[in-house]
Write a protein that holds these residues in place. Structure first.
Motif, PDB file in Angstrom:
ATOM      1  N   TYR A   1       0.969  -1.005   0.130  1.00  0.00           N
ATOM      2  CA  TYR A   1       0.038  -0.023   0.286  1.00  0.00           C
ATOM      3  C   TYR A   1       0.929   1.291   0.118  1.00  0.00           C
ATOM      4  O   TYR A   1       2.110   1.217   0.818  1.00  0.00           O
ATOM      5  CB  TYR A   1      -1.035  -0.202   1.274  1.00  0.00           C
ATOM      6  CG  TYR A   1      -1.524   1.329   1.770  1.00  0.00           C
ATOM      7  CD1 TYR A   1      -2.006   2.256   0.973  1.00  0.00           C
ATOM      8  CD2 TYR A   1      -0.915   1.813   3.193  1.00  0.00           C
ATOM      9  CE1 TYR A   1      -2.434   3.532   1.295  1.00  0.00           C
ATOM     10  CE2 TYR A   1      -1.125   3.016   3.309  1.00  0.00           C
ATOM     11  CZ  TYR A   1      -1.796   3.984   2.653  1.00  0.00           C
ATOM     12  OH  TYR A   1      -2.180   5.162   3.271  1.00  0.00           O
TER      13      TYR A   1
ATOM     14  N   TYR B   1      -7.959   1.287  -2.009  1.00  0.00           N
ATOM     15  CA  TYR B   1      -6.468   1.828  -1.907  1.00  0.00           C
ATOM     16  C   TYR B   1      -5.628   1.825  -3.043  1.00  0.00           C
ATOM     17  O   TYR B   1      -6.268   1.081  -4.171  1.00  0.00           O
ATOM     18  CB  TYR B   1      -6.057   1.393  -0.539  1.00  0.00           C
ATOM     19  CG  TYR B   1      -5.466  -0.237  -0.615  1.00  0.00           C
ATOM     20  CD1 TYR B   1      -4.240  -0.614  -0.980  1.00  0.00           C
ATOM     21  CD2 TYR B   1      -6.440  -0.907  -0.192  1.00  0.00           C
ATOM     22  CE1 TYR B   1      -3.935  -2.081  -0.978  1.00  0.00           C
ATOM     23  CE2 TYR B   1      -6.192  -2.144  -0.071  1.00  0.00           C
ATOM     24  CZ  TYR B   1      -4.897  -2.775  -0.276  1.00  0.00           C
ATOM     25  OH  TYR B   1      -4.543  -4.180  -0.393  1.00  0.00           O
TER      26      TYR B   1
ATOM     27  N   THR C   1      -1.555   0.895  -4.747  1.00  0.00           N
ATOM     28  CA  THR C   1       0.074   0.784  -4.830  1.00  0.00           C
ATOM     29  C   THR C   1       0.461   0.629  -6.074  1.00  0.00           C
ATOM     30  O   THR C   1      -0.242   0.008  -7.053  1.00  0.00           O
ATOM     31  CB  THR C   1       0.431  -0.420  -4.048  1.00  0.00           C
ATOM     32  OG1 THR C   1       1.906  -0.321  -3.788  1.00  0.00           O
ATOM     33  CG2 THR C   1      -0.002  -1.676  -4.693  1.00  0.00           C
TER      34      THR C   1
END
Length: 1974
Positions: free
Chosen positions: A1376, A1396, A1398
Motif C-alpha cells: 500500500y 486503496y 499501490t
C-alpha cells in the motif's frame, strides 16, 4: 483631381477550371443533391453536372488541402494550410459558413473526418507532432487533442460501428485510438508476421472491429482489433491512395490508375482501369474515389475528374480538367472570340471556351511553356518556352508553323504588334527580339537596354514603339522594329499604348503601396473602356483599381480565391470577363465583370461572404475627403495602455528577487501594523478616454469606474461602495439588461473581464485568456446570457462569451484600426456590430469564429458610438463629425446632423434616442431621428443648489449618457458625473481631476480639508467630511506638482511646472504672492513648523530655495544635490531640512541659510521631525520592496501619532508599515485601488483619514483609518507581505521526503544497478564448436550420433506432463502506498469494501472474503485517490498518476475516473500537470473534479469529468501543494494547502480567484507548512500543520489555533459528512493519553485519542476515513488498520514493506508461501491461499537477498552490511551468522545437495561455506577474478558448478567448491542447472528488448517445468517468454502494474504462481499462471 475611391464596378467568380489532385486525396464527393463537391486552390467548389453550374465557397484565405463530407451529405468541412490555419464547416447548398474551428493547429490541416452521427469532427495537423484534435464542431469547441505520430498521418476515420473509436494511418504506422474524457489514447497496430511494417495510405472501418487499409505496395491490409489479420495481395499495382466505403461495399483507387470495387466482405467485384479508356493515358494516378449507387467519381493526380457509370464502365465521362504538375504561367486571350489559351510547365497548351466553360482543345509540346500570345487576326498562337525557344502554332488545328531557339534562358513574355506585322519576344537573357510575322518569323531587330530579365511588354497603337519592364524595376522604350532605345522622352509624350500590362509607369503608380518597394505584383491589365485596372500578386489577391491611378496606395476592391501567387491576369476581348491563372495551384479562374450600372442593381444580392471582406480593405492613403480627425479622438486612438510591468508579472519577479534576498529574509522582520485602512470615498470618474461607462442600477444607485475600482454610488446618502477585484485600470463597463450585474474590463498582459453583482460586490465570473494589453469595449446580449468584448491587441480581437460558464463561444480578429464600441443585436444574439476608427462592421457567429462584413458607406468615417434600433436590421451610429448614420442591414440609408463635433455617446429609449457630444449638449430624438425633441446644455448657470461641487467649464465634452429614474445621467470628459432633471436643473454628483497626472496633495493642519494640484492646470480644495465635495477650484496658468498649507491653515503654497510658485489665500484661492526663480518643475514645497516663518521650495534643477514668508524674500539656497529633489521635511524646531533626491541620496541642510550638514544615521532617528514624507533613511529602509528595481516608492507619510507609515508606489499599491520601519523588507498591509503609480499620500490632522492621489488615474482616494482592535473582517482587507517568513513551523523527515520526491516515469527509467559493459543483445559472440560444425544450438535435443545433449534445466516436481504457461493473471498484491501519498484509503459500499492503491494498480479489497480486485488501466504510478460521495455517483473513484510533460500524449499525466465495482473507466482526463497529479477531489454535486499538479507552477485545475472538459486552471503556488479539497457543501469553493501555503479559492465562471489566508488577526501567528484540510459549518476550515497545531479559519481569516493537536505533523484530516465529526491523523509516539489518531467534535474543541497497536516506536498516520462506527487508517509503514470507535480495537487489514526496494524473494520448495526481504530491515512470510502476512522478523539492518534450503527447513538471509544469517524455519531461531564481507550480499543460495551455501557480494566475489561443518560457518573457498559485482547465482543439478551473472553483462561458470573458473564452452553447454535466475547467457539472449539502452532486464526465473522464463526489468514490466530463447528480441507477453525497477521474480512450487517484487513500489505482486490445455 482623380477620384481617390475604389472603383464602383466589381468582379464575380463565375467558373474555376481545375481540381486539386496533387498532394491531396479523398477530396471528391457527391452531396445529397447529387452535386459534386471538391476544392481547388483556396476555393470550395460545388459543381452541378446536370446544369453545368458551379457554386463557390470563399471562406478560406489559403490553399485548402483536406475535405470531409458530413454523413447527411449537405455539410462539408474543409481545412487549409497557413500559419494559423482553420477549418470551415459550410453548407454545400447555400455555400455559407456554418462554423469556423480555429486556434489549435499550426502549418495546416492534413485530414478531416466526421463521426457517424455527424456531431464530432476529427482533424489532423501538419505540425511536427501531427496533432489529432476532436471537435464539437457546432460549438467550435475542442473535446480532445493529442500528438498523433512522429511522422506524417495520411488518413483518419471514425469507427462507424463503435462509439468513440478512431483509426489513423500514415508513414510506417497505423494507430487505433479510443476517446474517453478528454484523452485520446492510441494503440499501435501490430503487423506481426502477417505483413511488412510499411506506410499505410488510406483506411475504412467495417463492423466487428475490422479495419481495411490500403498500403504503399498496393496490398490491402485487413485488421481485427489492433492485429493484422490477413492481407489482400496485389489489390493494386502500387500505392492505394483512396478508399471509400458505401452501402454496397468499398471502392479503392491507386497509383496504377485502376479503381476496384469490393463487396462488404472485401471480395472483389470488378476493376476499372482508367488508363485503358478513351480519355486515359499512361501514368494516370487515382487520388480520390467516391462510390454512390451506380456512379463512381474519380479524381486524378493530373487535376481531372471522371464520372463512371458502373454498368457502362468502359466509357468514363471526363467532367473536369485542369493543368497538372509544375507552375502555370502562360495566358493569352483570343482577340475576337471568347476563348482563353493557357500553357504550363506540364508542357500542355489548352484552349478553354469561356461561354461553354469547357476545354475545347489540348496539345502537348516538347518543353515547359512560360508565356503565350495570339496574333491580332487570331490565326497564330505563339508560345514561349522555358528553354529559350518559342513555337508558333495555328490556332485552328494546333499544327506547328515555326520553332525558333535564339536564347538560352526562358522566354517570359511575348506579344504581337497591333498591326500584326511583328512579334516581340522577351527573355530572361535581358533582351527582346523582334521577328517579322510575314517573313516566316525572321529576326528583324533586338532591344538590349535592360540589365535584368524582361517581365512585361506593351506595343503602342501604331506599332512603332515598345515599352518594357525588367526585373530591376526599370521601364524602357524602344523604336520598332529596329529595337533602338528611345532616350528622348519628349517623342513619347503623345504615344498611345495598345494595351497596358506593365507594372511600372505613372498611370499605374497606385497599384503599389505607399511606403514600400516590394516587387510582388506579377501581372496587370487595363480595361480602357471602363477605366479599370486588374492586378494579380504573390499573395493570391486579384484587385480592381481605377485606371489611371497616379498616386501610390490607391483604393481597391480585392478578391480571394487563388491561394498562392497569381501569375497572370487578362481581360477577355470584349471586357466581359477577367481570366486569372494561379502558379502553384494550376487553376484557371474566370471572373464575370459587373460594371457600375449593373452593380447598383445587384445591391439587393448580398455580396459573396468571405472572411476578409471583398469590399476594399482600407489602404493608408490620405484621402482628401476625410475630415480632420478630432483632437480628442486623435488622443484616444494613440493611447496604448502598455505597461513596463504588469501586475501579472509580479509573482515571477518576486521569485527571481527572492533568491538574492534569501539571507535577509531569514532575519526577524518588522511585523505589519495593527491598524488598517478601508477605502471610503473616491473623487474621480474616468471620462477622458472612455465612453458609455455610467449607468443606473436596479436600486437607483449609480455605477461607474475610475482607476482600478468599480464604484457604486448612492446619491441619496452620498456614499460609495467599491468592487475591488481588478488590479489595473478599468477601461470599459457594461450593465446587464436587468441592471443588477456589471461587466468591467481592465488593462493587463492577459487582461480580464469581471462580471460582478452591484449589491453584494462579489464576482460572478471572471473571463481571461483571450485579450492582450486590455479590454476596450463590452456589451451584454438582450437576454443577458452572452457578453461581447473587444481587446486592445493589434487585431482588436472580438470575443463572444457565455459569461456564466466562462466559455468562449467565438472569436475573430476585429480590425487593424481601433474599435470603440461593440453591440450585440437585441433580437438575434448571434449578430453583432463593431464601430471604430474609419469603419463599421456587421458580424455573425459561425461556430468558433465570427464572420464580418464592412458597412457600405462610400467614404469611411470614424464611428464613436452605435446602437440597435427598433427592429433587428436597424442600426444607428454616431460619427466623429457629429452625424448620426442610419443603417439598414449593412447599407447606409441616410445621415442626420446631430452635434457640432463628435457624437460620443448614444442610448436607445423605448420611443427614441438620446445623444451626447463634444459640444456639451444632450439631445433627445424621436425614434427615426427625424426631429430633435429637446436639448439640454450643460452650463454652470443651471447647476442646482444640491450639487456636490463646481462645474469647471460650460459645455464640457459629454462621454457617457444613461437614462433612468426620471433623470438623465451624464459623464463628462472633465471627470464630472451630473444628473439632469427632465425639467432642466442639473445636479453635480461626483467629480475628479481631468486628464493629466495629479501629484500635489496637502491636508489642512486642523480641518477635514485637503488641497490637490494637477497637470490639468487646476488647484482644488476638497471637503473630507461626509459631504464629500469639491469646495473651490482655481485655474492656473501652468500645471502644478506640489502644494502645502501654512501651519495656521490660512495660506496655501503651490509649486508650478514652469519653476514658479504661488502663495494663495486658502479660502478664496486668490493670489497673495508669486515668485519665478527656477526653470525646472517645482517638485516639493513646505512651510516651516510653528509660525510658518520659512517656506522651503524644492525644484527639479536640484536646489532648495528658502524664503522668508513675511518679507517675501529668498534668504537661502541649499546646494550640493546631484539630482532632482523628490521630498522635503522640516524638523520640529524649523531649523533643519531633510532632502531626498531622485538618485536615492539623503541630504540635510540648516535653515535659513541652507548650509549642508552631515548627520550620522544614529542621530537622524533622534531628531524630532515635524513631518516625515521621505522615503530614505534607516528608519524607513523596510518600505522598499523586494523588487525595487522595477518599482519606486514614490511617496510616504507618517501618521501624527508616529505609529503608522503609509507609502505609495509605482505599482499602484498603498501600503501601511509599523514605524520605525527598520531592517529590510518589513511586513505590511497593502491595498489596491489606484491603477498606476500613487504619487502622494497624506494623513489628515487627526489620523482619522488617509488621502492618496494617483498619477495616471487622476483620482483622489479617501481611506478611513481603522485603529487596532477595531476589526471588522472586510473583503478588502489587505493582502499580506511579499516574502513569507522562512520559518515554516519545523522540520519533519516525512514531509521533506514527500516534498522533494522526484517521481520517475516508467518509460524514462534508467538502470537500478550500476552496470558497465556492452548489453547482451549487442555483444558479438564467438561461434561455438557446434556452430562451427554446423549444428544449430538451442534446438533441443540435437539429433546426432553423439550422446544426447543433457537438459538445460533439471525439471523438478512437475509430474509427468509438462505444460507451458500461456498467461499470467494478477491474483494478489501485498503493499500500500503510504509513505509518500495521503488520504488514499476509503470505505466503499457501507464499509464492506475498502479501496486503496499501490504502484499503478487501484485495489478494491472485500473485507469479508479478503479477495482483491484490480483497476489496471493506469500506465504509471498512482499518486492520489478519492471517492465521489454524492449518492448519484456511487462507487465512482478518481485516481491521478505520474506523467511526463503535459503535451497530451499517452505519457502525459492523467486522471482516471472509474467505477470501483465494475472497474469500468468512465473518463480519462489528460492534463498539463507535468510531473504528475498529486491531489484529486470531487465537488459537492459530484460533477466537478479538482486536481493539483506537481508541475513547477503547481497548477490547480477543475474538470467536468463526465465530459472530459477543463473548466478552469490557474497557477497554484511556487512551492509544493499537498492537498486541495472542495468544501463538502460547494461546487465553487475549495481550499489548497502546502509548503507555507493555504489558499481559499472560488470558481467564478472559468476563472479561479483566490485569497491567501490572513494570519495577522492572531498575535505571533505565522504561516507554517500546511498538510491537511477539513471543514466545518458556517464557512469554517481546519488546516493541519507540520508542527502539530491545527489552524481554524473563518472564511480566509485565522480565528483560532488548536495547539499541538498532535505532537508531530498532522498529515491527514477527514470530515464526516453525516455528522460533521472530524478525524485527524498525525505522527506521534503512542502514549497513555495520546495517539496518532483522534476523533474530534465539529468545532475541533474536544477529542478522543486512539492507539494503533502496531508495535512501532512512532506511529505515523497518512490517511484516515470514517465509516459506520469504524475508522480506517493508512500508515506510513504500509499498514491499513481498522479501528473500532467504541472498543478502540485495532484490526490490521493490509501489510506491506514500508521502505524499499524489496530485494530478496524466496519461494518455499513445497508450499504456497514465500519470503521477502527488504531495505526496511524486515523479512516477511506471506501466505498466498490465506492472502495475508503470516509473520515478520525485524533484522535491524536492510536485507538484500533470501533463500530457502531445498527441504524448506532453513532460510539464508544476506544483508546490506555484508553479514548473512541462517534461520531455522520452524522456530525462527538463528542457526548461524557470519560477516566476511564489508558490502552488500547480492545473492545467497543453498546447493541442491544442501551441503554448500554460496554467498555472492558486491565485492566481486562468491564465497562457499560447507554447512555440514556446523553453525560456525567458516569459509572454505571463494571464486576470484569476477569482473564486476555478482547479481544472480544458480547451482547445477549435481551441486558441482555454479553460474554467476555479473554487473559487466558477463556470465561466468565456476566449479564448486574449488572456485575454479570453467571456460570450455562445450563443457558448459553440457551442464544441467538446478535453477535458472540469470539474465545473461546465450540461452536467454531473447529476453533483452530493443529499448534497453538506458535500462536493464534486472531479474529472471525459469519455471520448474523448464518451458518458460519470466523476467522483470527497470521499466516495471513482467514478461513471459518461452525457454530457452536464443533468438534476439523473442516474442513475449508483457504484464504491467509495478512501478519502475522490478528487483526479483520467482515461480512458486508446481509453477502455480509467479511472485514479482517491486523496487520503487515496495509491493509484492502474485500472478496466477494459466497453463496451456493438453
Amino acid at each position: 483631381m482623380a477620384d481617390r475611391t475604389a472603383p464602383n464596378c466589381h468582379l464575380r467568380l463565375e467558373w474555376v477550371y481545375g481540381y486539386r489532385g496533387h498532394q491531396c486525396r479523398n477530396n471528391l464527393y457527391y452531396t445529397a443533391a447529387k452535386e459534386i463537391v471538391y476544392f481547388v486552390a483556396g476555393v470550395g467548389v460545388v459543381y452541378n453536372t446536370r446544369e453545368h453550374k458551379q457554386k463557390f465557397y470563399l471562406g478560406h484565405n489559403d490553399d485548402i488541402i483536406s475535405l470531409a463530407l458530413h454523413p447527411e451529405r449537405v455539410l462539408v468541412a474543409t481545412g487549409q494550410v497557413g500559419k494559423e490555419p482553420y477549418i470551415c464547416v459550410w453548407d454545400s447548398y447555400t455555400v455559407q459558413t456554418v462554423s469556423i474551428l480555429k486556434d489549435v493547429h499550426t502549418h495546416g490541416i492534413a485530414c478531416l473526418a466526421f463521426d457517424l452521427e455527424g456531431q464530432c469532427l476529427v482533424s489532423v495537423g501538419l505540425d511536427s507532432k501531427n496533432t489529432i484534435c476532436v471537435w464539437d464542431w457546432r460549438r467550435g469547441k475542442v473535446l480532445a487533442a493529442a500528438p498523433g505520430h512522429t511522422d506524417r498521418i495520411f488518413d483518419i476515420s471514425w469507427d462507424l460501428y463503435q462509439p468513440s473509436k478512431l483509426v489513423s494511418c500514415g508513414v510506417k504506422h497505423i494507430k487505433f485510438w479510443s476517446l474517453c474524457g478528454n484523452a485520446l489514447t492510441p494503440k499501435r497496430g501490430v503487423f506481426g508476421k502477417t505483413g511488412d511494417l510499411q506506410t499505410i495510405l488510406c483506411l475504412a472501418c467495417a463492423k466487428d472491429e475490422v479495419t481495411y487499409s490500403g498500403a504503399l505496395n498496393g496490398d490491402i491490409y485487413v485488421w481485427k482489433g489492433i492485429n493484422l489479420m490477413r492481407t489482400v495481395q496485389g489489390a493494386h499495382g502500387s500505392g492505394i491512395f483512396s478508399m471509400n466505403a458505401c452501402e454496397e461495399g468499398f471502392a479503392t483507387g491507386g497509383r496504377d490508375g485502376c479503381v476496384r470495387l469490393w463487396d462488404l466482405n472485401f471480395k472483389p467485384i470488378t476493376v476499372i482501369d482508367l488508363r485503358e479508356t478513351d480519355q486515359g493515358y499512361k501514368g494516370l494516378s487515382v487520388r480520390s474515389v467516391c462510390w454512390r449507387g451506380d456512379h463512381i467519381l474519380v479524381g486524378t493526380q493530373d487535376s481531372e475528374i471522371f464520372e463512371v457509370v458502373v454498368h457502362d464502365r468502359n466509357k468514363p465521362f471526363l467532367i473536369m480538367q485542369g493543368h497538372c504538375e509544375g507552375e502555370l504561367w502562360a495566358l493569352a486571350l483570343h482577340p475576337t472570340k471568347p476563348l482563353a489559351m493557357t500553357g504550363s510547365d506540364d508542357r500542355s497548351v489548352r484552349i478553354w471556351s469561356l461561354i461553354d466553360h469547357a476545354l475545347i482543345a489540348r496539345c502537348n509540346m516538347e518543353e515547359p511553356i512560360r508565356c503565350a500570345a495570339v496574333s491580332t487576326d487570331g490565326i497564330h498562337l505563339a508560345l514561349g518556352m522555358k528553354d529559350g525557344s518559342f513555337t508558333v502554332l495555328r490556332v485552328r488545328d494546333m499544327t506547328e508553323v515555326v520553332h525558333i531557339k535564339d536564347r538560352k534562358e526562358a522566354i517570359h513574355e511575348l506579344k504581337y504588334s497591333p498591326d500584326g506585322a511583328h512579334l516581340a519576344v522577351g527573355s530572361n537573357d535581358n533582351s527582346v527580339d523582334i521577328y517579322g510575322v510575314v517573313q516566316r518569323y525572321k529576326k528583324v531587330g533586338e532591344c538590349i537596354g535592360s540589365s535584368s530579365f524582361i517581365t512585361h511588354m506593351d506595343w503602342s497603337t501604331d506599332s512603332k514603339y515598345l515599352q518594357t519592364n525588367d526585373g530591376s524595376g526599370r521601364r524602357l522604350f524602344y523604336r520598332m522594329p529596329s529595337g533602338k532605345e528611345v532616350t528622348n522622352r519628349e517623342e513619347l509624350k503623345l504615344v498611345q499604348w495598345a494595351s497596358w500590362t506593365c507594372v511600372l509607369g505613372p498611370e499605374v503608380n497606385g497599384i503599389w503601396p505607399k511606403y514600400s518597394d516590394i516587387n510582388d505584383i506579377n501581372s496587370v491589365d487595363a480595361n480602357y473602356n471602363n477605366q479599370v485596372l486588374v492586378t494579380a500578386d504573390d499573395y493570391g489577391l486579384v484587385k480592381l483599381l481605377r485606371y489611371p491611378c497616379v498616386k501610390k496606395g490607391a483604393k481597391f476592391k480585392k478578391y480571394l480565391g487563388h491561394s498562392a501567387h497569381i501569375t497572370n491576369a487578362r481581360w477577355s476581348h470584349d471586357y466581359q470577363w477577367v481570366i486569372t491563372i494561379g502558379g502553384a495551384d494550376h487553376s484557371v479562374f474566370q471572373w464575370k465583370f459587373v460594371p457600375e450600372r449593373k452593380s447598383k442593381e445587384a445591391l439587393h444580392i448580398a455580396p459573396q461572404e468571405t472572411l476578409a471582406d471583398s469590399n476594399s480593405e482600407e489602404s493608408d492613403s490620405d484621402q482628401s475627403d476625410v475630415p480632420e480627425m478630432d483632437s480628442e479622438i486623435e488622443q484616444e486612438t494613440q493611447l496604448t495602455y502598455r505597461r513596463q510591468v504588469y501586475k501579472e508579472d509580479l509573482p515571477q519577479l518576486k521569485e527571481q528577487c527572492k533568491e538574492k534576498h534569501r539571507a535577509t529574509a531569514m532575519k526577524k522582520r518588522e511585523r505589519a501594523p495593527g491598524s488598517g485602512v478601508k477605502l471610503h470615498f473616491i473623487h474621480g470618474y474616468r471620462g477622458y478616454d472612455c465612453r458609455s461607462n455610467l449607468f443606473y442600477t436596479q436600486t437607483g444607485e449609480i455605477v461607474y469606474h475610475v482607476a482600478a475600482v468599480g464604484v457604486v454610488y448612492n446619491r441619496q446618502q452620498n456614499t460609495q461602495r467599491f468592487y475591488m477585484g481588478h488590479d489595473d485600470d478599468i477601461l470599459c463597463l457594461a450593465i446587464h439588461p436587468l441592471k443588477d450585474f456589471v461587466a468591467t474590463g481592465q488593462v493587463g498582459r492577459d487582461s480580464s473581464i469581471h462580471i460582478w453583482d452591484t449589491e453584494t460586490l462579489k464576482p460572478m465570473s471572471v473571463l481571461k485568456g483571450f485579450h492582450q494589453l486590455g479590454v476596450c469595449a463590452l456589451d451584454f446580449s438582450a437576454d443577458g446570457k452572452r457578453l461581447a468584448s473587444v481587446g486592445l491587441d493589434d487585431n482588436h480581437t472580438i470575443v463572444l462569451w457565455d459569461w456564466r460558464k466562462g466559455e468562449k463561444l467565438s472569436a475573430m480578429r476585429g480590425s487593424k484600426d481601433k474599435i470603440f464600441v461593440v453591440k450585440i443585436n437585441p433580437y438575434l444574439p448571434d449578430k453583432l456590430i463593431t464601430a471604430g476608427v474609419k469603419h463599421m462592421k456587421f458580424w455573425h457567429k459561425a461556430g468558433g469564429g465570427l464572420i464580418g462584413r464592412k458597412g457600405n458607406m462610400g467614404k469611411t468615417e470614424t464611428m464613436m458610438c452605435a446602437v440597435y434600433g427598433w427592429s433587428e436590421e436597424m442600426v444607428f451610429s454616431g460619427t466623429c463629425t457629429g452625424d448620426i448614420c442610419i443603417w439598414r442591414d449593412m447599407f447606409l440609408m441616410k445621415t442626420v446632423k446631430a452635434h457640432d463635433g463628435p457624437v460620443f455617446s448614444m442610448h436607445a429609449l423605448e420611443k427614441g434616442f438620446v445623444t451626447g457630444g463634444k459640444d456639451g449638449i444632450v439631445a433627445l430624438w424621436d425614434d427615426t431621428f427625424e426631429r430633435c425633441l429637446k436639448t439640454y446644455a450643460i452650463k454652470r448657470a443651471v447647476l442646482a443648489p444640491g450639487s456636490k461641487g463646481l462645474l469647471l467649464e460650460d459645455n464640457p465634452s459629454i462621454r457617457a449618457i444613461s437614462l433612468g429614474h426620471g433623470h438623465i445621467l451624464v459623464g463628462t470628459k472633465n471627470g464630472e458625473i451630473l444628473e439632469v432633471d427632465k425639467s432642466g436643473p442639473i445636479t453635480l454628483l461626483v467629480q475628479g481631476h481631468m486628464e493629466g497626472e495629479v501629484w500635489g496633495l496637502a491636508t489642512h493642519p486642523h480641518l477635514p480639508l485637503c488641497a490637490t494640484v494637477s497637470d490639468d492646470k487646476t488647484l482644488r480644495i476638497w471637503d473630507l467630511s461626509p459631504s464629500h465635495c469639491m469646495l473651490a477650484v482655481r485655474k492656473l496658468r501652468k500645471g502644478g506638482r506640489c502644494c502645502c498649507f501654512s501651519p495656521d491653515g490660512k495660506a496655501l503654497a503651490v509649486g508650478l511646472n514652469d519653476g514658479s510658485f504661488l502663495i494663495v489665500n486658502a479660502d478664496t484661492l486668490e493670489d497673495l504672492v508669486s515668485f519665478h526663480h527656477r526653470k525646472d518643475i517645482i517638485s516639493d514645497i513646505r512651510f516651516s513648523p510653528g509660525a510658518g516663518k520659512y517656506l522651503a521650495v524644492a525644484s527639479g534643477d536640484s536646489f532648495v530655495d528658502i524664503y522668508n514668508v513675511m518679507s517675501s524674500k529668498r534668504v537661502g539656497v541649499c546646494k550640493g544635490c546631484l539630482n532632482y529633489i523628490t521630498h522635503l521635511d522640516w524638523d520640529k524646531r524649523g531649523k533643519l531640512l531633510q532632502v531626498n533626491t531622485g538618485a536615492k541620496e539623503q541630504f540635510f541642510f540648516e535653515a535659513p541659510r541652507g548650509k549642508r550638514q552631515t548627520i550620522p544615521a544614529t542621530e537622524v532617528e533622534k531628531i524630532d521631525w515635524s513631518t516625515w514624507t521621505c522615503v530614505l533613511g534607516t528608519s524607513v529602509e523596510g518600505i522598499w520592496p523586494v523588487i525595487s528595481e522595477v518599482t519606486e516608492v514614490t511617496a510616504a507619510c507618517l501618521s501624527n501619532d508616529r505609529k503608522v507609515l503609509a507609502t505609495g508606489d509605482d505599482l499602484g499599491y498603498v501600503k501601511l508599515f509599523r514605524y520605525p520601519v527598520k531592517g529590510k523588507y518589513a511586513k505590511f498591509k497593502r491595498y489596491v485601488a489606484h491603477s498606476t503609480h500613487v504619487t502622494n499620500v497624506r494623513w489628515t490632522h487627526d489620523d482619522s483619514l488617509l488621502v492618496s492621489v494617483g498619477g495616471g488615474d487622476t483620482c483622489l482616494m479617501i481611506w478611513a483609518h481603522e485603529p487596532e482592535g477595531h476589526r471588522e473582517f472586510k473583503q478588502c482587507d489587505s493582502e499580506e507581505s511579499d516574502i513569507e517568513s522562512e520559518d515554516d513551523g519545523g522540520y519533519d523527515s516525512d514531509v521533506t521526503r514527500e516534498n522533494e520526491i522526484n517521481y520517475t516515469i516508467k518509460a524514462l527509467s534508467t538502470n537500478m544497478r550500476p552496470m558497465t559493459g556492452v548489453k547482451p543483445h549487442l555483444q558479438l559472440k564467438e561461434p561455438s564448436v557446434d556452430e562451427r560444425q554446423g549444428v544449430v544450438r538451442g534446438s533441443r535435443p540435437p539429433v546426432s550420433r553423439a550422446l544426447p545433449q543433457p537438459e538445460k534445466l533439471q525439471t523438478n516436481n512437475v509430474g509427468k506432463k509438462k505444460r507451458p504457461i500461456e498467461d499470467l493473471v494478477l491474483e494478489l498484491v501485498f503493499g500500500y502506498r503510504g509513505n509518500d501519498c495521503r488520504n488514499n484509503v476509503h470505505y466503499l459500499n457501507e464499509g464492506s469494501d475498502i479501496i486503496y492503491h499501490t504502484a499503478s494498480v487501484g485495489i478494491v479489497l472485500n473485507l469479508t472474503t479478503s479477495c482483491q480486485s484490480f483497476y489496471v488501466e493506469h500506465s504509471d504510478d498512482i499518486l492520489c485517490l478519492t471517492i465521489n460521495q454524492h449518492p448519484k455517483f456511487p462507487n465512482v473513484v478518481a485516481t491521478g498518476q505520474v506523467g511526463d510533460t503535459g503535451d497530451m500524449s499517452a505519457t502525459s499525466p492523467s486522471i482516471h475516473v472509474w467505477d470501483a465495482m465494475t472497474k469500468q473507466t468512465l473518463s480519462v482526463l489528460r492534463c498539463f500537470h507535468s510531473g504528475g497529479v498529486c491531489s484529486v477531489s470531487f465537488s459537492a454535486t459530484g460533477k466537478l473534479l479538482l486536481s493539483v499538479g506537481l508541475d513547477p507552477e503547481h497548477t490547480v485545475t477543475i474538470w467536468k469529468w463526465q465530459e472530459g472538459a477543463k473548466v478552469a486552471s490557474r497557477i497554484g503556488h511556487t512551492q509544493r501543494i499537498f492537498v486541495a479539497e472542495f468544501r463538502p457543501d460547494s461546487d465553487t469553493h475549495f481550499v489548497s494547502v502546502g509548503i507555507k501555503h493555504v489558499r481559499f479559492w472560488t470558481l467564478a465562471g472559468r476563472a479561479l480567484l483566490s485569497k491567501k489566508g490572513v494570519l495577522s488577526s492572531i498575535e505571533d501567528a505565522r504561516m507554517q507548512t500546511m498538510l491537511s484540510v477539513a471543514f466545518g459549518a458556517n464557512n469554517l476550515t481546519f488546516t493541519g500543520t507540520i508542527s502539530g497545531d491545527v489552524c481554524v479559519w473563518k472564511e480566509h481569516i485565522l480565528v483560532r489555533i488548536v495547539a499541538k493537536a498532535h505532537t508531530g505533523p498532522v498529515f491527514t484530516m477527514y470530515t464526516t459528512l453525516r455528522d460533521g465529526l472530524i478525524v485527524t491523523g498525525g505522527k506521534e509516539r503512542p502514549s497513555k493519553e495520546g495517539g496518532a489518531l483522534k476523533l474530534w467534535d465539529q468545532e475541533l474543541k474536544r477529542c478522543r485519542a486512539f492507539r494503533l497497536e502496531t508495535g512501532q516506536i512512532i506511529d505515523c498516520v497518512r490517511s484516515v476515513c470514517r465509516g459506520k462506527g469504524k475508522i480506517l487508517v493508512g500508515t506510513r509503514n504500509a499498514e491499513i488498520i481498522e479501528v473500532g470507535e467504541k472498543n478502540a480495537a485495532c484490526n490490521i487489514l493490509v501489510n506491506g514493506h514500508m521502505d524499499g526496494p524489496i530485494w530478496g524473494l524466496g519461494t518455499h520448495p513445497s508450499r504456497d508461501v514465500f519470503l521477502s526481504a527488504a531495505e526496511d530491515g524486515t523479512v516477511r512470510l506471506w501466505d498466498i491461499p490465506e492472502k495475508k502476512m503470516l509473520n515478520k522478523v525485524n533484522l535491524g539492518h536492510p536485507a538484500c537477498t533470501i533463500s530457502y534450503s531445498p527441504e524448506g527447513d532453513m532460510v539464508a538471509i544476506g544483508m546490506k552490511n555484508g553479514e548473512f544469517i541462517i534461520l531455522l524455519v520452524a522456530s525462527l531461531k538463528i542457526w548461524g551468522k557470519k560477516r566476511d564481507r564489508r558490502s552488500a550480499i547480492q545473492d545467497i543460495r543453498f546447493s541442491p545437495s544442501s551441503r554448500y551455501l554460496a554467498v555472492g557480494s558486491t565485492e566481486c566475489a562468491v564465497d562457499f561455506y560447507d554447512l555440514t561443518l556446523g553453525p560456525q560457518l567458516n569459509r572454505i573457498n571463494c571464486c576470484r577474478d569476477i569482473p564486476s559485482f555478482v547479481m544472480q547465482m544458480d547451482f547445477s543439478a549435481d551441486s558441482t558448478y555454479v553460474q554467476i551473472s555479473t554487473g559487466a553483462y558477463k556470465r561466468l561458470v565456476y566449479e564448486v567448491p574449488s572456485g575454479k573458473q570453467v571456460t570450455e564452452q562445450t563443457h558448459i553447454d553440457r551442464i544441467t542447472w538446478a535453477t535458472w535466475t540469470s539474465v545473461l547467457g546465450d540461452e536467454v539472449i531473447g529476453i533483452w528488448s530493443r529499448n534497453t539502452d538506458k535500462a536493464d532486464v534486472t531479474c529472471a526465473c525459469v519455471s520448474h517445468s523448464g518451458l518458460n522464463i519470466v523476467t522483470g526489468d527497470d521499466f516495471g514490466m513482467v514478461k513471459l517468454f518461452d525457454f530457452p530463447c536464443p533468438e534476439k528480441f523473442a516474442k513475449h507477453k508483457r504484464f504491467l502494474g509495478h512501478s519502475a525497477h522490478l528487483t526479483n521474480v520467482r515461480f512458486t512450487n508446481g509453477d502455480r504462481f509467479v511472485v514479482s517484487a517491486g523496487g520503487d513500489d515496495r509491493s509484492l505482486f502474485v500472478w496466477r499462471c494459466v497453463h496451456a490445455p493438453h
